[in-house]
Design an enzyme around this catalytic site. Structure first.
Site, PDB file in Angstrom:
ATOM      1  N   LYS A  97       2.099  -3.256   6.175  1.00  0.00           N
ATOM      2  CA  LYS A  97       2.366  -2.919   4.776  1.00  0.00           C
ATOM      3  C   LYS A  97       3.780  -2.375   4.595  1.00  0.00           C
ATOM      4  CE  LYS A  97      -1.467  -4.399   3.098  1.00  0.00           C
ATOM      5  NZ  LYS A  97      -1.489  -5.617   2.260  1.00  0.00           N
ATOM      6  N   TYR A 132      -2.249  -1.991  10.082  1.00  0.00           N
ATOM      7  CA  TYR A 132      -2.184  -2.083   8.624  1.00  0.00           C
ATOM      8  C   TYR A 132      -0.933  -1.394   8.105  1.00  0.00           C
ATOM      9  CZ  TYR A 132      -3.732  -1.442   3.741  1.00  0.00           C
ATOM     10  OH  TYR A 132      -3.831  -1.444   2.372  1.00  0.00           O
ATOM     11  N   SER A 145       0.858  -1.182   0.000  1.00  0.00           N
ATOM     12  CA  SER A 145       0.000   0.000   0.000  1.00  0.00           C
ATOM     13  C   SER A 145       0.891   1.227   0.000  1.00  0.00           C
ATOM     14  CB  SER A 145      -0.881   0.002   1.258  1.00  0.00           C
ATOM     15  OG  SER A 145      -1.547   1.244   1.414  1.00  0.00           O
TER      16      SER A 145
END
Length: 264
Positions: free
Chosen positions: A161, A157, A143
């Site tokens: 990532k 997250y 991401s």
């Protein structure tokens, strides 16, 4: 080193919707045979059925990427049906959203298990095949939140990532000299059903960071297929992220100060 998708066998996780589905379609459009996997087996089967419009051979399987046995089953299914595996796309991700002090440890553990350790499991299962044949390609979906420091409202997250980006960079150094390509997809805004994979804790904090354009999943699938064919490492859905990354690299303190000032 380029990669020929026509006739290749591609395994895609999280392919029942969104970027995974779009990538499976793009691979099939270029003549790849696709193993469509998803936690929801019905969704995986529906996507496999769609690929028939491209004349592509495809199969589906329910696959929980937190289960090593499931990934081994997918590998064995691909070998039984198609005799080989050439391309593996690790594309599963979930989010825990909220202030850092409100996200519980078990949420962190779940996100790490799904977002990061799933790639580790996939490597254990599929890399021996690719290395033995001296050819293939791996795509890891990260991401822009794994490149830039704006995702404090989804910290597990963001952390995972960033880890996937670092893992992918190091894998490229290891695998490319052995004939196996590596790409790292770093989407910004993409119109998908990612909200299904979000769990909220506490009072959501407004994110601080650049606003990137939202693109459709199909265009991301085409980006991935082109990137694999051309053996490109970093695949960005928003080229503006490259400018942000250069600014960050030039002076981290100045970049962070600018983000804080711009979003007060």
């Amino acid at each position: 080193m380029s990669f020929e998708l026509h006739g290749a066998v591609a395994v895609v996780t999280g392919a029942g919707s969104g970027i995974g589905r779009a990538s499976a379609r793009a691979f099939a459009r270029r003549g790849a045979r696709v193993v469509v996997t998803d936690l929801d087996g019905a969704r995986a089967q529906a996507v496999a059925d769609e690929l028939g419009e491209f004349g592509a051979a495809s199969i589906s399987a329910a696959c929980d990427v937190t289960d090593l046995d499931d990934l081994q089953f997918v590998r064995d299914l691909a070998l039984e049906r198609f005799g080989r595996v050439d391309l593996v796309m690790n594309n599963v991700g979930i989010l825990a959203v909220g202030p850092a002090e409100d996200i519980p440890l078990e949420a962190w553990q779940r996100v790490i298990d799904v977002n990061l350790l799933s790639v580790v499991r996939s490597n254990l299962v599929f890399l021996p095949l690719l290395l033995e044949q001296g050819a293939g390609h791996v795509v890891n979906t990260a991401s822009t939140a794994g490149l830039l420091p704006y995702g404090f409202d989804r910290l597990p997250y963001t952390a995972t990532k960033h880890a996937v980006v670092g893992l992918s960079e190091a894998l490229a150094l290891y695998l490319r000299p052995r004939g196996v390509g590596v790409s790292c997809l770093c989407p910004a805004g993409v119109a998908t059903n990612i909200v299904e994979q979000m769990t909220f804790y506490g009072k959501p904090a407004p994110p601080k960071g650049p606003r990137f354009p939202v693109v459709d999943a199909e265009s991301v699938g085409e980006l991935v297929a082109d990137g694999v064919s051309e053996n490109r490492f970093l695949l960005l859905t928003a080229q503006e992220a490259a400018d942000e990354l250069r600014e960050l690299g030039a002076d981290v303190d100045m970049y962070l100060s600018r983000l804080i000032k711009d979003t007060r």
